[in-house]
Design a protein around this motif. Sequence first.
Motif, mmCIF file in Angstrom:
data_model
loop_
_atom_site.group_PDB
_atom_site.id
_atom_site.type_symbol
_atom_site.label_atom_id
_atom_site.label_comp_id
_atom_site.label_asym_id
_atom_site.label_seq_id
_atom_site.Cartn_x
_atom_site.Cartn_y
_atom_site.Cartn_z
ATOM 1 N N GLY A 1 -4.795 -6.732 -34.604
ATOM 2 C CA GLY A 1 -6.250 -6.629 -34.503
ATOM 3 C C GLY A 1 -6.438 -6.105 -33.264
ATOM 4 N N VAL A 2 -5.631 -5.741 -32.241
ATOM 5 C CA VAL A 2 -6.028 -5.223 -31.076
ATOM 6 C C VAL A 2 -6.260 -3.579 -31.310
ATOM 7 C CG1 VAL A 2 -5.107 -4.664 -28.751
ATOM 8 C CG2 VAL A 2 -4.744 -6.887 -29.759
ATOM 9 N N THR A 3 -7.481 -3.137 -30.678
ATOM 10 C CA THR A 3 -7.665 -1.834 -30.982
ATOM 11 C C THR A 3 -7.825 -0.801 -29.784
ATOM 12 O OG1 THR A 3 -10.130 -2.256 -30.968
ATOM 13 C CG2 THR A 3 -9.199 -2.176 -33.108
ATOM 14 N N ARG A 4 -8.072 -1.734 -28.436
ATOM 15 C CA ARG A 4 -8.234 -0.814 -27.205
ATOM 16 C C ARG A 4 -7.373 -0.496 -26.548
ATOM 17 N NH1 ARG A 4 -11.767 -3.878 -23.384
ATOM 18 N NH2 ARG A 4 -11.781 -1.940 -22.429
ATOM 19 N N PHE A 5 -6.081 -1.532 -26.915
ATOM 20 C CA PHE A 5 -4.908 -1.169 -26.130
ATOM 21 C C PHE A 5 -3.591 -0.799 -26.698
ATOM 22 C CE2 PHE A 5 -7.958 -3.623 -23.627
ATOM 23 C CZ PHE A 5 -7.904 -2.911 -22.557
ATOM 24 N N ARG A 6 -2.793 -0.368 -26.091
ATOM 25 C CA ARG A 6 -1.410 0.150 -26.611
ATOM 26 C C ARG A 6 -0.220 -0.171 -25.906
ATOM 27 N NH1 ARG A 6 -2.106 6.391 -28.193
ATOM 28 N NH2 ARG A 6 -2.545 6.273 -26.076
ATOM 29 N N ARG A 7 0.890 -0.300 -26.401
ATOM 30 C CA ARG A 7 2.113 -0.643 -25.745
ATOM 31 C C ARG A 7 2.217 0.626 -24.594
ATOM 32 N NH1 ARG A 7 7.418 -2.629 -26.276
ATOM 33 N NH2 ARG A 7 9.141 -1.010 -25.583
ATOM 34 N N GLY A 8 2.333 0.098 -23.227
ATOM 35 C CA GLY A 8 2.614 1.017 -21.981
ATOM 36 C C GLY A 8 1.332 1.091 -21.140
ATOM 37 N N ASP A 9 0.112 0.735 -21.819
ATOM 38 C CA ASP A 9 -1.158 0.764 -21.089
ATOM 39 C C ASP A 9 -0.989 -0.239 -19.841
ATOM 40 O OD1 ASP A 9 -2.524 2.320 -22.828
ATOM 41 O OD2 ASP A 9 -3.489 0.836 -23.833
ATOM 42 N N LEU A 10 -1.525 0.317 -18.752
ATOM 43 C CA LEU A 10 -1.537 -0.472 -17.480
ATOM 44 C C LEU A 10 -2.821 -1.245 -17.453
ATOM 45 C CD1 LEU A 10 0.325 -1.066 -14.955
ATOM 46 C CD2 LEU A 10 -1.172 0.817 -13.800
ATOM 47 N N VAL A 11 -3.009 -2.623 -17.266
ATOM 48 C CA VAL A 11 -4.045 -3.406 -17.591
ATOM 49 C C VAL A 11 -4.282 -4.573 -16.400
ATOM 50 C CG1 VAL A 11 -4.305 -3.008 -19.901
ATOM 51 C CG2 VAL A 11 -2.912 -5.006 -19.145
ATOM 52 N N VAL A 12 -5.463 -4.946 -16.006
ATOM 53 C CA VAL A 12 -5.958 -6.062 -15.503
ATOM 54 C C VAL A 12 -6.086 -7.426 -16.285
ATOM 55 C CG1 VAL A 12 -7.480 -7.373 -14.020
ATOM 56 C CG2 VAL A 12 -6.866 -4.959 -13.457
ATOM 57 N N MET B 1 7.751 0.989 -19.133
ATOM 58 C CA MET B 1 7.514 1.808 -20.315
ATOM 59 C C MET B 1 6.530 2.985 -19.705
ATOM 60 S SD MET B 1 6.266 -1.247 -22.779
ATOM 61 C CE MET B 1 6.404 -2.326 -21.655
ATOM 62 N N LYS B 2 6.774 3.845 -20.675
ATOM 63 C CA LYS B 2 6.182 5.166 -20.109
ATOM 64 C C LYS B 2 4.534 5.025 -20.570
ATOM 65 C CE LYS B 2 9.755 8.696 -21.379
ATOM 66 N NZ LYS B 2 10.246 8.921 -22.671
ATOM 67 N N THR B 3 3.897 5.739 -19.734
ATOM 68 C CA THR B 3 2.349 5.669 -20.105
ATOM 69 C C THR B 3 2.161 6.347 -21.510
ATOM 70 O OG1 THR B 3 2.121 6.177 -17.735
ATOM 71 C CG2 THR B 3 0.117 6.537 -19.063
ATOM 72 N N PRO B 4 1.360 5.668 -22.329
ATOM 73 C CA PRO B 4 1.225 6.385 -23.748
ATOM 74 C C PRO B 4 0.433 7.699 -23.343
ATOM 75 C CG PRO B 4 -0.240 4.273 -23.342
ATOM 76 C CD PRO B 4 0.741 4.536 -22.128
ATOM 77 N N PRO B 5 0.538 8.686 -24.221
ATOM 78 C CA PRO B 5 -0.280 9.938 -24.363
ATOM 79 C C PRO B 5 -1.643 9.790 -24.174
ATOM 80 C CG PRO B 5 1.133 9.704 -26.435
ATOM 81 C CD PRO B 5 1.342 8.754 -25.576
ATOM 82 N N ALA B 6 -2.329 10.379 -23.646
ATOM 83 C CA ALA B 6 -4.102 10.241 -23.857
ATOM 84 C C ALA B 6 -4.439 10.404 -25.219
ATOM 85 C CB ALA B 6 -4.538 11.398 -23.053
ATOM 86 N N ARG B 7 -5.573 9.470 -25.451
ATOM 87 C CA ARG B 7 -5.980 9.390 -26.704
ATOM 88 C C ARG B 7 -7.165 10.376 -26.884
ATOM 89 N NH1 ARG B 7 -5.884 2.924 -27.526
ATOM 90 N NH2 ARG B 7 -5.378 3.053 -25.473
ATOM 91 N N HIS C 1 -2.807 -16.578 -11.023
ATOM 92 C CA HIS C 1 -3.642 -15.968 -12.352
ATOM 93 C C HIS C 1 -4.105 -14.781 -11.848
ATOM 94 C CE1 HIS C 1 -5.799 -18.979 -9.349
ATOM 95 N NE2 HIS C 1 -6.828 -17.996 -9.708
ATOM 96 N N GLU C 2 -3.466 -13.916 -11.051
ATOM 97 C CA GLU C 2 -3.998 -12.483 -10.538
ATOM 98 C C GLU C 2 -2.801 -11.652 -10.920
ATOM 99 O OE1 GLU C 2 -5.489 -12.246 -6.733
ATOM 100 O OE2 GLU C 2 -7.320 -13.492 -7.187
ATOM 101 N N CYS C 3 -2.995 -10.522 -11.830
ATOM 102 C CA CYS C 3 -1.848 -9.657 -11.758
ATOM 103 C C CYS C 3 -2.441 -8.229 -12.647
ATOM 104 C CB CYS C 3 -1.009 -10.223 -12.494
ATOM 105 S SG CYS C 3 -0.908 -10.271 -14.517
ATOM 106 N N VAL C 4 -1.849 -7.265 -12.145
ATOM 107 C CA VAL C 4 -1.842 -6.008 -13.152
ATOM 108 C C VAL C 4 -0.706 -6.191 -13.881
ATOM 109 C CG1 VAL C 4 -1.538 -3.404 -12.844
ATOM 110 C CG2 VAL C 4 -3.365 -4.569 -11.519
ATOM 111 N N ALA C 5 -0.684 -5.693 -15.160
ATOM 112 C CA ALA C 5 0.535 -5.576 -16.031
ATOM 113 C C ALA C 5 0.419 -4.474 -16.977
ATOM 114 C CB ALA C 5 0.353 -6.890 -17.157
ATOM 115 N N GLU C 6 1.698 -4.376 -17.618
ATOM 116 C CA GLU C 6 1.816 -3.214 -18.570
ATOM 117 C C GLU C 6 1.859 -3.820 -20.159
ATOM 118 O OE1 GLU C 6 5.371 -1.074 -17.987
ATOM 119 O OE2 GLU C 6 6.712 -2.774 -17.844
ATOM 120 N N VAL C 7 1.244 -3.273 -20.928
ATOM 121 C CA VAL C 7 0.938 -4.027 -22.181
ATOM 122 C C VAL C 7 2.568 -3.648 -23.029
ATOM 123 C CG1 VAL C 7 0.162 -3.921 -24.725
ATOM 124 C CG2 VAL C 7 -1.155 -3.758 -22.435
#
Length: 345
Positions: A71-82, A339-345, A59-65
């Motif tokens: 309904g998801v507004t804060r994250f996009r495909r390619g984001d690196l997340v906890v 996945m590539k890092t998405p371009p900066a917003r 139950h511990e990981c860093v993942a890519e989206v």
Amino acid sequence: MRELVFLSPGKLEWRDVAEPELQQAGDAIVRPVAATTCDLDRLIVRGEAPFAGPFAIGHECVAEVVEVGEGVTRFRRGDLVVVNWHISCAHCDHCTGGRPNACRSHPPGAMYGLPGLGDWGGTFSDLLRVVQADFALTPVPEGVDPALVASAADNLPFGWEFTVPHLEQSPGADVLVMGGCGSIALYAVMFASAAGASRVQYHDTDRSRLVIAESFGAHAVEGPPPRRAGEFPIIIDASADQAALLCALRSVAPEGIVSSVGGHFGDVALPLFEMYRRGVRFYTGRGRGGPNVAAALAWVADGRVNPAPVISCIAPFDEAPSVVAEASLKPVLIRPRTMKTPPAR
Ligand SMILES: [Zn+2]
Ligand SMILES: [Zn+2]
């Protein structure tokens, strides 16, 4: 897809399971790229915790989206997340009150990687479904190596939770850490030293962990826990050992704080009258998780702390069955991002 399944002490295997799919607008599907074991997982793998296999572990990981619901507004495909270890609705009074680890909308204790708490899968898997992704995910700061913060969902912020807020209340206070169970004790030493504790005293019987604690600035004491270790306003019990818990409770300064990460699976007789006379604030629990992830990450990102010495090995993700079976201190299983890092917003 593959999912790492704990079968019995020392025995784990990859199993093929159906890929998770988006079910609600707030969901995301993520692909773990750096996953590690919680101290509880180590106890399970060693047969020292009351959890019977088979079940998906981790139950511990860093993942890519990989995919997000509409309904998801804060994250996009390619984001690196906890990914938070707990499953939370984001809307109940516990979730909005900073206690999403105790969400009311899911079965009590709902989380990844343990049996009987919902079929959520584990973080040693090819894909994971995240409920309420805007709430459950935290971005990994730019430039931070995923392997370094693979524990940022749980054990790393747990170490922060037990030290930094208390030291803000009592600047320069002395801190006692009873080690023995794994990484949380060492993270607590690391954060306490960096947060300005005048003295951090660390007890353990394991030489390799004592050396790590010393590298973080602790006064390390080797051997079984004494009856009393001194007098400390802030104490962390991360020992999974009854004698060490009792030592912690007897070593607290008047009106001090003792926090225990658990790992005590049976009843323990407490010196309650001694505790009453001195005054003790005692916490035991799984930690609040999500609300502390960004704070703990910030300390790593700006270099105030470096958790690297706690990592016991870094291995290819495919080798998870054998590496996790070794139950070393903090094995990190990694694989390249796809996945590539998405371009900066
Ligand atoms: Zn955990
Ligand atoms: Zn909730």
